[in-house]
Each structure stands twice: as C-alpha cells, then as structure tokens.
Enzyme design. Structure first.
Site, mmCIF file in Angstrom:
data_model
loop_
_atom_site.group_PDB
_atom_site.id
_atom_site.type_symbol
_atom_site.label_atom_id
_atom_site.label_comp_id
_atom_site.label_asym_id
_atom_site.label_seq_id
_atom_site.Cartn_x
_atom_site.Cartn_y
_atom_site.Cartn_z
ATOM 1 C CB CYS A 2 -0.957 0.107 1.188
ATOM 2 S SG CYS A 2 -2.162 -1.207 1.255
ATOM 3 N NE ARG A 27 4.619 1.928 -0.010
ATOM 4 C CZ ARG A 27 5.633 1.726 0.804
ATOM 5 N NH1 ARG A 27 6.854 1.903 0.369
ATOM 6 N NH2 ARG A 27 5.439 1.352 2.045
ATOM 7 C CD1 TRP A 76 0.288 -6.375 -2.596
ATOM 8 C CD2 TRP A 76 -0.115 -6.797 -0.432
ATOM 9 N NE1 TRP A 76 0.663 -7.674 -2.340
ATOM 10 C CE2 TRP A 76 0.430 -7.962 -1.032
ATOM 11 C CE3 TRP A 76 -0.440 -6.833 0.923
ATOM 12 C CZ2 TRP A 76 0.657 -9.134 -0.309
ATOM 13 C CZ3 TRP A 76 -0.221 -8.008 1.637
ATOM 14 C CH2 TRP A 76 0.319 -9.141 1.010
ATOM 15 C CG ASN A 102 1.236 0.812 4.292
ATOM 16 O OD1 ASN A 102 0.966 -0.378 4.170
ATOM 17 N ND2 ASN A 102 2.476 1.276 4.297
ATOM 18 N N GLY A 103 -1.203 -0.786 6.409
ATOM 19 C CA GLY A 103 -0.958 -1.563 7.622
ATOM 20 C C GLY A 103 -2.175 -2.410 7.949
ATOM 21 C CD GLU A 482 17.563 -13.339 -5.239
ATOM 22 O OE1 GLU A 482 16.945 -13.810 -4.277
ATOM 23 O OE2 GLU A 482 17.256 -12.263 -5.783
ATOM 24 C CE LYS A 486 14.623 -11.626 -7.837
ATOM 25 N NZ LYS A 486 14.992 -10.879 -6.684
ATOM 26 C CD GLU A 489 10.540 -11.794 -7.093
ATOM 27 O OE1 GLU A 489 9.796 -11.256 -6.272
ATOM 28 O OE2 GLU A 489 11.786 -11.671 -7.062
ATOM 29 C CG HIS A 505 18.386 -37.436 -0.148
ATOM 30 N ND1 HIS A 505 18.713 -38.686 0.328
ATOM 31 C CD2 HIS A 505 19.559 -36.775 -0.312
ATOM 32 C CE1 HIS A 505 20.031 -38.775 0.476
ATOM 33 N NE2 HIS A 505 20.567 -37.623 0.080
ATOM 34 C CE LYS A 604 11.952 -2.730 -4.269
ATOM 35 N NZ LYS A 604 12.717 -3.825 -4.882
HETATM 36 C C1 F6R Z 1 12.209 -10.506 -4.139
HETATM 37 C C2 F6R Z 1 12.178 -9.424 -3.176
HETATM 38 C C3 F6R Z 1 11.707 -9.725 -1.815
HETATM 39 C C4 F6R Z 1 12.443 -8.862 -0.766
HETATM 40 C C5 F6R Z 1 11.816 -9.080 0.611
HETATM 41 C C6 F6R Z 1 12.534 -8.278 1.670
HETATM 42 O O1 F6R Z 1 12.692 -10.078 -5.377
HETATM 43 O O2 F6R Z 1 12.495 -8.292 -3.491
HETATM 44 O O3 F6R Z 1 11.831 -11.074 -1.511
HETATM 45 O O4 F6R Z 1 13.788 -9.198 -0.767
HETATM 46 O O5 F6R Z 1 10.466 -8.724 0.580
HETATM 47 O O6 F6R Z 1 12.432 -6.899 1.421
HETATM 48 P P1 F6R Z 1 13.401 -5.890 2.114
HETATM 49 O O7 F6R Z 1 14.784 -6.164 1.609
HETATM 50 O O8 F6R Z 1 12.909 -4.536 1.723
HETATM 51 O O9 F6R Z 1 13.315 -6.127 3.597
#
Ligand code: F6R
Length: 609
Positions: A2, A27, A76, A102-103, A482, A486, A489, A505, A604
């Site tokens: 949000c 966001r 969101w 937001n929250g 990672e 990537k 997502e 396994h 984000k």
């Molecule tokens: C994936 C991604 C998320 C963040 C996670 C933590 O591409 O960006 O997995 O890494 O939400 O976010 P921060 O680093 O802002 O605490």
C-alpha cells in the site's frame, strides 16, 4: 505494501496526488483512490479496482475533482478482496472524515462491534473502514484530538492520512511500524509512503518517527510524539536525481536496475576501502565487540534472506564465527539463543519490512548487538539498529530486487573480511587480495551485461516450461535459491532450488524428459560433484543450462548449454553469478508477456506481518 500520499497547498490536489501514486504503484496495485476536500465542506471520493490507470480514467487525470487538500492510496489487499468497495479512501458513515491506511488494525473486529453498538453501519470488509468510523466517533471539531483518541484503541500497524470535510486548512498523518514521510514545500506540504512520490515537488523531507503524528497545513507541519508533545525534526535533503527513480529509456525498471549493478556495487564498496584496508566506519560495534562475538545471526526476508545464506559461508570462512541464517518471520517466534556475545545482522532493502523490523526489536530485547544493512536512508530498521551500513544502490523501484540484492551481497563480503581481520584470521596480504577481487567486480559484471544475448536466447527456449529447477552446492546453492525466486516471482513459472546432493532424496522424481534444470557450478571445491549432478539429471532426460566460471570450463560441464562467466575472485563470484539468473528471469518473463515490474499479488515493501 500500500502506498499513501497527501497534499495541501494552493494547487489542485487530485492531479498531483495521482502523479504521486504513480510513483508508489510498486507498493500495491489492487486498487487506487482519492479523497479531496472541497471548499463547500464536502469530501469527494473516487476509487476504482485494479491499476491506477482506471482511476486516471474515471477522474479524467484528476481534473474531474476540485479541491486543494486531499489524500490518495494504492492498495495491496489484506482485509477484503480487491474490489471497488474495499478500495481506499474509506469515508465515515457521516461523510465527515476520510482516511487512507497502510498496515493492519488487528483488533478491528472488536472495534467494529463497539461501533455497531453505537449505530454505525459498514460498507466494506476492511479494517481501515473501522479506523475511519472510530475517528468520526470521536470527532468534535478537533481533528488531532479525534485521531489520538481513536489511535489509543488501535492494535496493529499503520501509516494513515486523514482529511476532515470541515477542515480545508489541514489534514492529519500518523504512523506506527509502517513508513511515512513528510515533504516540505513553500506554501504547500506533502506526505507519502516513499520518497519518489515527492521528488518532483520537494527534496526536503522528514521521516515521521514511530508513533508520531503530524498536523499538515499549507504554512507548515507540526509534529507530536505519542505523549502529545511537540517535537522538531531537522529535514533531510534528498540528493538523488529524479532520473534515478525514472526508467530512462529502459522498458522496465528491472532491466535498468540490473544494468545499474556495476555502479551500485562500486558506490557501496569504494568508500569502505581506505589505504588498502577495509574500514566500515562502525560506531558501536567496535573491535572489542567483534572480537567478543560467539555467534552471528543473519535475519531477513525473501531475497535479503538469500543474501544471508551466501554471507553465512563468507563470515564462517573469514571471521570464523558460527552463523545462523533465519527468516525474519520465524526468528522472533523461535526463542532464538541470543545474548550479549551475539551479533544479529538485519538485511533489508526498504528498511521497513515489518517481519524484519520486529525481528530486530526482538534481538534488541534479548540483549544482542544489532547491525543493519539497509538501502533506504533513515528507514525504521536503519534508525532502530545499534549500527547501520547503507548499501548505496539508489532507489530500487522494480518489485523484484536486483541491484539491492547485489549491493547487500557485496557489503556482506566486506563485513566478513573485516571481521576476519579484526579477529586475526585474515592477514594484511590476504585482505589486500580480497579487496582487489571486490574492486574488480564491477568490470566483471559489465562484461556479463555486455554479452547477454545468449541468455536472451536461452530464455526463448525455456519460457514455455511449466517447471524449472535450480541446482547448486554450498554458495551456489544459496545463489540457486535467489535465481529460482527471481524466475518464479516475475514469470510465474513454477521453480524450485535444490542443493545438488539433496535432489536424489526425493525431488529427482520430478525430473522427466524435457524438464529444464539450471545448474550453478562456480564453486570450485565442489566442481566434480556438480558435474555428477548434471549427469544424474541428464540421465533422466533433463535439459541443462550450466553456469560456470572461467573459459577453461567451457565444454566440460556436460550440460546442453553453458553460460561461462569471466574469471573472477572467489569473494566476488556470487555477485557475478547471480547476474545471468536475473537476466534469465527478466527475459523469460518478457517472453511470457508478464508485468515485470509489478508481478501479481506482490508489493515492494512488505509492511504487514
Ligand atoms: C524478491 C524481493 C523480496 C524482498 C523481501 C525483503 O525479489 O524483493 O523477496 O527481498 O520482501 O524486502 P526488504 O529487503 O525490503 O526487507
């Protein structure tokens, strides 16, 4: 998670708020809305489900609503499905008060029951509507008083902005656990969840502190702490250029941010090398503390957690301290074994991730030393940690992290070597060699980026796949996690990462003719073992892409395709190895026509638990 904005001044608020929301759409993008106070003591609300473009349309770019004070929201969804009714702003039954939030108000059910008892009726399923009705219940002509009385009953997290129909001269903003920034102008003032929404109008900002409330007027902003006392904050001057928060000719922020990695790493590493030695400039975590450490916890979420998984190897290798890497959402409920000889390293791009913030607080309560690795200057995690080291990645807008991940990784490598030197395990000569490796890294990444066509072609082969597996051992396993995140997502292809030796396994039963496997084989001590793993999956019909390091490896992996990285120092290799996986995810998602910068269901900055 949000985004909220607010404006008061002499300009028309709606177009300006829409513009701000555009910068915050990363966001959350389930719905968007505006509430504008008119000079006839009324509040006009426009809101629509889906992307901001829908709100643009129904308000004719904001021109359809007149008024010089207003608030806006991009959502969101947490409570209630993402439809028009649940979209913010929410307005009280009387029409006197409107709010964006937001929250999460955790005790909303209890508050709702109380308000129903007082005759209030509700239209949405949200916790936020309960908040606005409670403020309305207490409103008797004094906005701040009403908000404070209602806030005293909120349990949960919130950044909120509230307008009142009969107050064209002010609005209220407040926060607890969720971020909120004040933007200071001349005869006008702003609020927003993040800096990019303000940059067009002002560079003078104040980050509202925990449980602080701001009364925002045209002529100025008055801030109060939770005891109702006036507090003063020195404004921060934002030095980013506006372009760093724009796409600059790239189709997507993600690609732009991938390309920015060499510079971002240079900015993060270079200022910490002084006279051939690593100097981190830590204030409280001094040499005595570092020498006293018996244990390190690295705590983070998502990609930042994956950074921790890689860094664990580096800290154990160079500094010889046992390291546990924990998911922030688990850490605080795990009864962690933390004491005064423990360092908890918190990694977070945004510095606002709620799980991570709460883990930090838990570590502090338990008496640990805390060091945070954060990208956003002045964010909650940065402010609440004992010491903070910033990654100088610049604003990261794409939801999927790339440059922030890589600068975190580079900084963690420096920390590992620095701790190693302080604890007497790394000699001056070794330190100089390791530094040289890190200093060469931007050029290594530049070479990978200059030669990305092959990766683009490999994505074209894979984008129709249903499943893609990532394999690696040791550090390469941490990187595989990672790479897999990537890809899934942003492309929505199912993907899993496995330690090479673990596949047999159970998961190997999923490998059938045609399954795509990406095998990361840059960790030299386990090279032969990874080559055996490639053979195992190939024997079951998998099509394998190997990522290896150094020309001497070309043609030796046994894979169907090879991505050969330029030779580089071991310490720098993880930061280089992740780049082809970022590009692979990007091009695969592009080929599938996905919304790369705003993948579905994601946001984000995750400011809910
Ligand atoms: C994936 C991604 C998320 C963040 C996670 C933590 O591409 O960006 O997995 O890494 O939400 O976010 P921060 O680093 O802002 O605490």
């Amino acid at each position: 998670m949000c985004g909220i904005v607010g404006y008061i001044g002499d300009k028309q608020a709606a177009p300006l708020l829409l513009d701000g929301l555009k910068k915050l759409e990363y966001r959350g993008y389930d719905s968007a809305g505006l509430a504008i106070v008119g000079d006839d003591e009324s509040i006009t609300v426009a809101k629509e489900r889906g992307r901001l473009s829908a709100l643009y349309e129904i308000t004719n770019g904001g021109e359809a609503i007149q008024g010089r004070v207003g608030i806006g929201h991009t959502r969101w969804a947490t409570h209630g499905e993402p439809n028009q009714i649940n979209a913010h702003p929410h307005v009280s039954m009387s029409g006197r008060v409107a709010l964006v939030h937001n929250g999460i108000i955790e005790n909303y059910a209890e508050l709702k029951a109380f308000l129903i008892g007082k005759g209030y009726t509700f239209t949405s399923e949200t916790d936020s509507e309960v908040a606005v009705q409670l403020i309305d219940y207490y409103y008797d002509g004094d906005p701040m008083e009403a908000v404070r009385l209602a806030e005293a009953q909120f349990v949960g997290s919130y950044a909120m902005a509230i307008v009142f129909a009969d107050r064209e001269d002010e609005f209220i903003a407040l926060r607890k656990d969720s971020p909120l920034i004040l933007g200071l102008g001349e005869g006008e003032n702003f609020i927003a969840s993040d800096v990019p929404a303000l940059l067009k109008h002002t560079r003078r900002i104040i980050r509202l502190g925990e449980r602080e409330l701001a009364v925002v007027r045209r002529e100025g902003v008055a801030i109060y702490n939770s005891f109702g006392e006036r507090v003063e904050h020195e404004p921060i001057n934002i030095t980013w250029d506006v372009e760093s928060a724009e796409k600059n000719g790239y189709d997507h922020f993600m690609l732009k941010e991938i390309m920015e990695q060499p510079d971002a790493i240079r900015r993060t590493v270079a200022p910490r090398i002084k006279n051939g030695r690593i100097e981190l400039g830590l204030n409280k975590i001094d040499a005595d503390v570092i020498r006293s450490l018996e244990r390190v916890y690295i705590v983070a979420c998502g990609s930042a957690y994956h950074v921790g998984m890689v860094a664990r190897y580096a800290i154990e290798r160079y500094a010889k301290i046992p390291v546990s890497c924990d998911l922030a959402s688990e850490f605080r409920y795990n009864d962690p074994m933390v004491n005064a000889n423990t360092l908890v390293i918190i990694i977070s791009q945004s510095g606002e991730t709620l799980d991570t913030l709460f883990a930090l607080r838990e570590a502090k309560i338990r008496g640990a030393h805390t060091l945070s690795i954060v990208n956003v200057v002045g964010s909650s995690i940065a402010c609440e940690s004992e010491d903070v080291l910033y990654t100088w990645a610049g604003p990261e807008i794409a939801v999927a992290t790339t440059k922030a991940y890589n600068t975190q990784l580079a900084l963690m490598q420096l920390i590992a070597v620095y701790f190693g030197r302080v604890r007497g395990h790394v000699t001056a000569r070794e330190e100089a060699e390791l530094i040289a490796g890190m200093e060469a890294l931007p050029d290594v990444i530049n070479k990978i980026l200059a030669d990305e066509t092959e990766i683009h072609h490999l994505s074209a082969d894979c984008y129709m796949q249903r499943d893609i597996f990532f394999l690696g051992r040791n550090i390469d396993y941490a990187l595989a996690l990672e790479g897999s995140l990537k890809l899934k997502e942003i492309s929505y292809i199912h993907s899993e990462a496995y330690a090479g030796g673990e596949l047999k396994h159970g998961t190997i039963s999923l490998i059938v003719p045609g399954t795509s496997v990406i095998a990361i084989c840059t960790y030299d001590p386990l090279w032969e073992k990874m080559v055996s793993n490639i053979r195992e999956v190939k024997a079951r019909g998998a099509s394998v892409i190997a990522i290896a390091k150094g020309e001497h490896r070309r043609g030796t992996t046994g894979a169907d395709h090879e991505i050969i990285l330029p030779d580089c120092a071991d310490i720098a290799c993880p930061c280089a190895s992740v780049v082809p996986m970022q590009l692979f995810a990007y091009y695969t998602a592009l080929m599938k026509g996905c919304d790369i910068d705003k993948p579905r269901n994601l946001a984000k900055s995750v400011t809910v638990e």
